[in-house]
Design a protein around this motif. Sequence first.
Motif, PDB file in Angstrom:
ATOM      1  N   ILE A 171      34.346  44.498  30.168  1.00  0.00           N
ATOM      2  CA  ILE A 171      34.201  44.003  31.534  1.00  0.00           C
ATOM      3  C   ILE A 171      32.836  43.343  31.618  1.00  0.00           C
ATOM      4  CG2 ILE A 171      33.963  44.637  33.953  1.00  0.00           C
ATOM      5  CD1 ILE A 171      36.021  46.768  33.527  1.00  0.00           C
ATOM      6  N   LYS A 172      32.809  42.056  31.903  1.00  0.00           N
ATOM      7  CA  LYS A 172      31.554  41.318  31.814  1.00  0.00           C
ATOM      8  C   LYS A 172      30.874  41.071  33.143  1.00  0.00           C
ATOM      9  CE  LYS A 172      32.534  38.959  27.516  1.00  0.00           C
ATOM     10  NZ  LYS A 172      32.654  37.678  26.819  1.00  0.00           N
ATOM     11  N   ASN A 173      31.612  40.750  34.146  1.00  0.00           N
ATOM     12  CA  ASN A 173      31.005  40.281  35.390  1.00  0.00           C
ATOM     13  C   ASN A 173      31.597  40.965  36.604  1.00  0.00           C
ATOM     14  OD1 ASN A 173      29.201  38.225  34.227  1.00  0.00           O
ATOM     15  ND2 ASN A 173      31.133  37.286  33.567  1.00  0.00           N
ATOM     16  N   THR A 174      31.492  42.269  36.627  1.00  0.00           N
ATOM     17  CA  THR A 174      31.876  43.037  37.804  1.00  0.00           C
ATOM     18  C   THR A 174      30.655  43.789  38.301  1.00  0.00           C
ATOM     19  OG1 THR A 174      34.188  43.286  37.154  1.00  0.00           O
ATOM     20  CG2 THR A 174      33.300  44.910  38.681  1.00  0.00           C
TER      21      THR A 174
ATOM     22  N   SER B  71      32.872  45.623  45.899  1.00  0.00           N
ATOM     23  CA  SER B  71      33.061  45.246  44.500  1.00  0.00           C
ATOM     24  C   SER B  71      33.206  43.737  44.415  1.00  0.00           C
ATOM     25  CB  SER B  71      34.316  45.899  43.925  1.00  0.00           C
ATOM     26  OG  SER B  71      34.249  47.293  43.992  1.00  0.00           O
ATOM     27  N   CYS B  72      32.790  43.191  43.289  1.00  0.00           N
ATOM     28  CA  CYS B  72      32.958  41.762  43.038  1.00  0.00           C
ATOM     29  C   CYS B  72      33.316  41.579  41.575  1.00  0.00           C
ATOM     30  CB  CYS B  72      31.691  40.996  43.369  1.00  0.00           C
ATOM     31  SG  CYS B  72      31.795  39.238  42.960  1.00  0.00           S
ATOM     32  N   ALA B  73      34.447  40.943  41.338  1.00  0.00           N
ATOM     33  CA  ALA B  73      34.886  40.666  39.974  1.00  0.00           C
ATOM     34  C   ALA B  73      34.782  39.179  39.719  1.00  0.00           C
ATOM     35  CB  ALA B  73      36.322  41.134  39.788  1.00  0.00           C
ATOM     36  N   GLY B  74      34.059  38.817  38.674  1.00  0.00           N
ATOM     37  CA  GLY B  74      33.856  37.417  38.345  1.00  0.00           C
ATOM     38  C   GLY B  74      34.567  37.025  37.064  1.00  0.00           C
ATOM     39  N   SER B  75      35.016  35.792  37.012  1.00  0.00           N
ATOM     40  CA  SER B  75      35.692  35.281  35.816  1.00  0.00           C
ATOM     41  C   SER B  75      34.669  34.665  34.867  1.00  0.00           C
ATOM     42  CB  SER B  75      36.734  34.235  36.216  1.00  0.00           C
ATOM     43  OG  SER B  75      36.087  33.107  36.794  1.00  0.00           O
TER      44      SER B  75
ATOM     45  N   GLN C  14      34.299  26.890  35.200  1.00  0.00           N
ATOM     46  CA  GLN C  14      34.413  27.243  36.610  1.00  0.00           C
ATOM     47  C   GLN C  14      34.468  28.759  36.740  1.00  0.00           C
ATOM     48  OE1 GLN C  14      34.307  25.018  38.928  1.00  0.00           O
ATOM     49  NE2 GLN C  14      34.905  26.103  40.789  1.00  0.00           N
ATOM     50  N   VAL C  15      33.606  29.280  37.610  1.00  0.00           N
ATOM     51  CA  VAL C  15      33.546  30.719  37.853  1.00  0.00           C
ATOM     52  C   VAL C  15      34.249  31.041  39.165  1.00  0.00           C
ATOM     53  CG1 VAL C  15      31.985  32.628  38.394  1.00  0.00           C
ATOM     54  CG2 VAL C  15      31.413  31.033  36.553  1.00  0.00           C
ATOM     55  N   GLN C  16      35.059  32.059  39.123  1.00  0.00           N
ATOM     56  CA  GLN C  16      35.715  32.536  40.347  1.00  0.00           C
ATOM     57  C   GLN C  16      35.272  33.967  40.624  1.00  0.00           C
ATOM     58  OE1 GLN C  16      39.916  31.816  39.476  1.00  0.00           O
ATOM     59  NE2 GLN C  16      39.818  29.958  40.711  1.00  0.00           N
ATOM     60  N   LEU C  17      34.994  34.241  41.880  1.00  0.00           N
ATOM     61  CA  LEU C  17      34.493  35.549  42.286  1.00  0.00           C
ATOM     62  C   LEU C  17      35.393  36.107  43.385  1.00  0.00           C
ATOM     63  CD1 LEU C  17      30.765  34.457  42.589  1.00  0.00           C
ATOM     64  CD2 LEU C  17      31.739  35.795  40.722  1.00  0.00           C
ATOM     65  N   VAL C  18      35.752  37.369  43.253  1.00  0.00           N
ATOM     66  CA  VAL C  18      36.625  38.006  44.231  1.00  0.00           C
ATOM     67  C   VAL C  18      35.990  39.309  44.696  1.00  0.00           C
ATOM     68  CG1 VAL C  18      38.901  38.963  44.688  1.00  0.00           C
ATOM     69  CG2 VAL C  18      38.666  36.994  43.150  1.00  0.00           C
ATOM     70  N   GLU C  19      35.715  39.389  46.008  1.00  0.00           N
ATOM     71  CA  GLU C  19      35.118  40.597  46.575  1.00  0.00           C
ATOM     72  C   GLU C  19      36.209  41.506  47.133  1.00  0.00           C
ATOM     73  OE1 GLU C  19      32.313  37.220  48.237  1.00  0.00           O
ATOM     74  OE2 GLU C  19      34.458  37.580  48.151  1.00  0.00           O
ATOM     75  N   SER C  20      35.865  42.780  47.231  1.00  0.00           N
ATOM     76  CA  SER C  20      36.728  43.744  47.892  1.00  0.00           C
ATOM     77  C   SER C  20      35.873  44.903  48.386  1.00  0.00           C
ATOM     78  CB  SER C  20      37.815  44.252  46.942  1.00  0.00           C
ATOM     79  OG  SER C  20      37.227  44.886  45.818  1.00  0.00           O
TER      80      SER C  20
END
Length: 125
Positions: free
Chosen positions: A76-79, A21-25, A1-7
């Motif tokens: 840092i892989k998915n930002t 910005s978007c940081a993904g798990s 499961q991927v979670q994405l958080v924008e700011s």
Amino acid sequence: QVQLVESGGGLVQAGGSLRLSCAGSGRDTYAMGWFRQAPEKEREFVAAVSRLGYNTYYADSVKGRFTISRDTTKNIKNTVYLQMNNMKPEDTAVYYCAGDPRTFDYWSRADYDYWGQGTQVTVSS
């Protein structure tokens, strides 16, 4: 499961700039994209970047004004970032980060199963 958080959303005057910005798990690196949805309109593609950052894609409406990039800092892989310059009132929308598309059709909303919660961007005239 991927979670994405924008700011990074907010209010800016026409001609101004914002950076989202978007940081993904997740352990694996994946392609990521930005979409936006204005009131009473369909969600539309804005920009996308390939898994390793070598290829970028843009909607015609933002070419030359927006830049998508990946964070290349070690570990840092998915930002990803969306630098928005020379903004226009028609850029006003909720911006959504999307990750891990099922095919190489990065501009296709239907290809993404994972979405962030969205961040509001408002451009005043």
